[in-house]
Design a protein around this motif. Structure first.
Motif, PDB file in Angstrom:
ATOM      1  N   SER A  87      38.322  41.830  39.184  1.00  0.00           N
ATOM      2  CA  SER A  87      37.066  42.491  39.956  1.00  0.00           C
ATOM      3  C   SER A  87      37.581  43.230  40.876  1.00  0.00           C
ATOM      4  CB  SER A  87      36.067  42.010  40.073  1.00  0.00           C
ATOM      5  OG  SER A  87      35.479  41.006  41.290  1.00  0.00           O
ATOM      6  N   THR A  88      38.547  42.394  42.162  1.00  0.00           N
ATOM      7  CA  THR A  88      38.673  43.187  42.613  1.00  0.00           C
ATOM      8  C   THR A  88      39.571  43.978  43.016  1.00  0.00           C
ATOM      9  OG1 THR A  88      38.239  41.217  44.281  1.00  0.00           O
ATOM     10  CG2 THR A  88      39.970  42.604  45.472  1.00  0.00           C
ATOM     11  N   ILE A  89      40.950  43.533  41.775  1.00  0.00           N
ATOM     12  CA  ILE A  89      41.726  44.694  41.808  1.00  0.00           C
ATOM     13  C   ILE A  89      41.215  45.569  40.945  1.00  0.00           C
ATOM     14  CG2 ILE A  89      43.882  44.182  39.341  1.00  0.00           C
ATOM     15  CD1 ILE A  89      43.790  41.577  40.175  1.00  0.00           C
ATOM     16  N   GLY A  90      40.552  45.983  40.328  1.00  0.00           N
ATOM     17  CA  GLY A  90      40.050  46.692  39.666  1.00  0.00           C
ATOM     18  C   GLY A  90      39.421  47.981  40.582  1.00  0.00           C
ATOM     19  N   SER A  91      38.792  47.229  41.702  1.00  0.00           N
ATOM     20  CA  SER A  91      37.819  48.265  42.284  1.00  0.00           C
ATOM     21  C   SER A  91      38.850  48.619  42.947  1.00  0.00           C
ATOM     22  CB  SER A  91      36.621  47.426  43.551  1.00  0.00           C
ATOM     23  OG  SER A  91      37.548  46.520  44.627  1.00  0.00           O
ATOM     24  N   GLN A  92      39.979  47.946  43.625  1.00  0.00           N
ATOM     25  CA  GLN A  92      40.995  48.296  44.070  1.00  0.00           C
ATOM     26  C   GLN A  92      42.240  49.608  43.309  1.00  0.00           C
ATOM     27  OE1 GLN A  92      43.068  46.219  47.242  1.00  0.00           O
ATOM     28  NE2 GLN A  92      41.451  44.942  47.430  1.00  0.00           N
ATOM     29  N   ILE A  93      42.294  49.578  42.353  1.00  0.00           N
ATOM     30  CA  ILE A  93      43.130  50.556  41.720  1.00  0.00           C
ATOM     31  C   ILE A  93      42.796  51.184  40.657  1.00  0.00           C
ATOM     32  CG2 ILE A  93      44.885  50.647  40.270  1.00  0.00           C
ATOM     33  CD1 ILE A  93      46.259  47.806  41.009  1.00  0.00           C
ATOM     34  N   GLY A  94      41.976  52.163  40.891  1.00  0.00           N
ATOM     35  CA  GLY A  94      40.969  53.519  40.603  1.00  0.00           C
ATOM     36  C   GLY A  94      39.792  52.936  39.807  1.00  0.00           C
TER      37      GLY A  94
END
Ligand SMILES: Nc1ncnc2c1ncn2[C@@H]1O[C@H](COP(=O)(O)OP(=O)(O)OP(=O)(O)O)[C@@H](O)[C@H]1O
Length: 476
Positions: free
Chosen positions: A432-439
């Motif tokens: 979820s951290t990755i998702g929130s930072q990439i797009g």
């Protein structure tokens, strides 16, 4: 010797038998041994504290009525907890303090083994009110309060869920509450804040904080000493159980199995569970599925890297607590350059203070620049999600902010998926951290991106070459 107690208890049993199910009778009443009868006090021997607690919770009315029928209105009941296994003396699952001592001074008080044969008789609360609950040293750090935990966008959901849980433990939908995120972002602090606040608001509740490592060690010892049931019963007595770093139970099947039983018992009895983990439950490997599915019953809330404003406020608060005055330019310099997590932020502040005190230097921007630059250089560079996005975009010759654009253009979607894939494999960030930072995507999109990239690597040679090249650039 007067054997009257056998007869009295026999009479009680014949009434009890007619009032409970056969299975309850054989589980909870047959193991009881009458010990003595003195001055209308019948003493019963029970096999464990848990057993005693259960009788008190479920059958107290029946016991009271039956006994009064046999011995009259002044009948009293005492329990004696006697363990059959002598090894139990050696087991110390956690420090248990005999009630009645001054709670303000827990550390210096004599501690008693909860399963020891030396445990005094426990009197029935209808005879001596207030003696029923054992006090357990909660193992909480008094500094880890909500007041000392700075709120920011990075932790708002987790903090408010934690607050709600502390107000109403076991009574919200957040059970279990799973707090997850990278190292040093405040999971332990927040979990303990919940425990401290809950204790303050509900002093009658038993709170226990335990690291997964300690839980594992206690479990191994209990097995070695043939005390597994006592271990289980001890944990099943807790009202608010906080287990830190649950990912460390990965691969430990027997411990997980026991934890599963503890979890079920507590959850079914409306007790609160708070777990911390370095990954979201969906990403935990080496955990039994039945445990993972239970972790998802409540709320999983992540803690993210604090943004600049939150870093500034954390530094201000820590400096204030340490009684030092830091100029704004010093705070801003640290907050700009130490960005990985709160623990590093604290470390930077401590180094600065130490240098200024030991070398009698003024605590100013010049010293901050000197110390922080050394610190940042010495910290092994971790590949960040930002860095991955930059390298991927450089490779495809596109501006980085295009990854954030709401577009389904194939090249952009693919670059985004590749950035997600590398972020998953090269950083410790959660999906979820990755998702929130990439797009600004959710964890399912990141999972899908990783699968897509893996499939293409296996089936498309040109694509694999591109991935290998980006990989090299990232590691340069
Ligand atoms: N929001 C915050 N406000 C104030 N202090 C914080 C905050 N977040 C973390 N800290 C401090 O940062 C330090 C590290 O936090 P903590 O040990 O809770 O991190 P963690 O996520 O449990 O790390 P690990 O996974 O390595 O155990 C602690 O001293 C804690 O008090």
């Amino acid at each position: 010797m007067n054997n009257n107690h056998f007869q009295i208890w026999e009479n009680c049993l014949s009434v009890i038998k007619d009032n409970v199910s056969p299975i309850s009778y054989s589980t909870w009443f047959q193991p009881i041994v009458p010990l003595k009868l003195e001055n209308e006090i019948l003493t019963l021997q029970v096999p464990s504290h848990f057993f005693y607690e259960y009788l008190e919770e479920k059958y107290i009315d029946l016991l009271r009525k039956t006994l009064r029928k046999e011995l009259g209105a002044s009948a009293k009941l005492e329990y004696n907890v006697v363990m059959e296994n002598n090894h139990m003396k050696d087991v110390k699952p956690l420090s248990v303090v005999v009630p009645g001592n001054n709670p303000a001074n827990t550390k210096n008080r004599p501690v008693k083994n909860p399963f020891s044969q030396e445990e005094p008789s426990i009197k029935n609360p209808f005879v001596i009110p207030g003696i029923k609950k054992l006090q357990i040293d909660s193992q909480l750090n008094p500094d880890y309060t909500f007041a000392n935990f700075i709120e920011g966008d990075c932790n708002r959901l987790a903090r408010s869920a934690g607050w709600a849980v502390s107000e109403n433990p076991g009574g919200t939908a957040f059970n279990p509450l799973v707090l997850y995120g990278d190292s040093g972002l405040g999971k332990t602090h927040l979990a303990q804040s919940i425990g401290l606040k809950a204790k303050e608001l509900h002093p009658e509740k038993t709170v226990l904080y335990v690291s997964s490592q300690k839980f594992q060690t206690q479990f191994t010892e209990a097995i070695r000493n043939n005390n597994k049931n006592d271990f289980l019963h001890f944990y099943q007595m807790i009202d608010i159980l906080i287990i830190d770093d649950i990912q460390e139970l990965a691969g430990k099947e027997k411990t997980q199995n026991t934890f599963f039983h503890i979890f079920n018992h507590l959850h079914q009895s409306g007790k609160q569970l708070i777990l911390t983990s370095d990954k979201a439950p969906i990403e935990l490997k080496g955990m039994e599925n039945r445990l993972l599915s239970r972790f998802k019953w409540g709320l999983s809330a992540d803690l993210q890297n604090p943004d600049y404003e939150t870093r500034v406020r954390i530094l201000q608060q820590k400096a204030y607590k340490d009684g030092i005055i830091l100029e704004n330019d010093v705070i801003e310099y640290i907050a700009t350059h130490v960005i990985n997590n709160v623990r590093e932020l604290e470390g930077a502040l401590i180094s600065l203070l130490a240098q200024s005190t030991l070398n009698k230097k003024e605590l100013n921007l010049e010293l901050a620049v000197e110390i922080i630059d050394k610190l940042v250089k010495n910290t092994k560079r971790e590949i960040s999600i930002d860095y991955i996005q930059k390298i991927v975009c450089d490779h495809f010759n596109m501006p980085v902010d295009l990854l954030q654009a709401k577009t389904r253009k194939r090249e952009i979607v693919q670059a985004r998926q590749i950035a997600m894939y590398f972020s998953k494999s090269m950083t410790k960030a959660s999906l979820s951290t990755i998702g929130s930072q990439i797009g600004k995507k959710d964890h399912a999109t990141v999972l899908h991106a990783c699968k897509t990239v893996n499939n293409l690597i296996d089936t498309d040679r040109a694509f694999k070459t591109q991935i290998d090249e980006i990989n090299k650039k990232l590691k340069m």
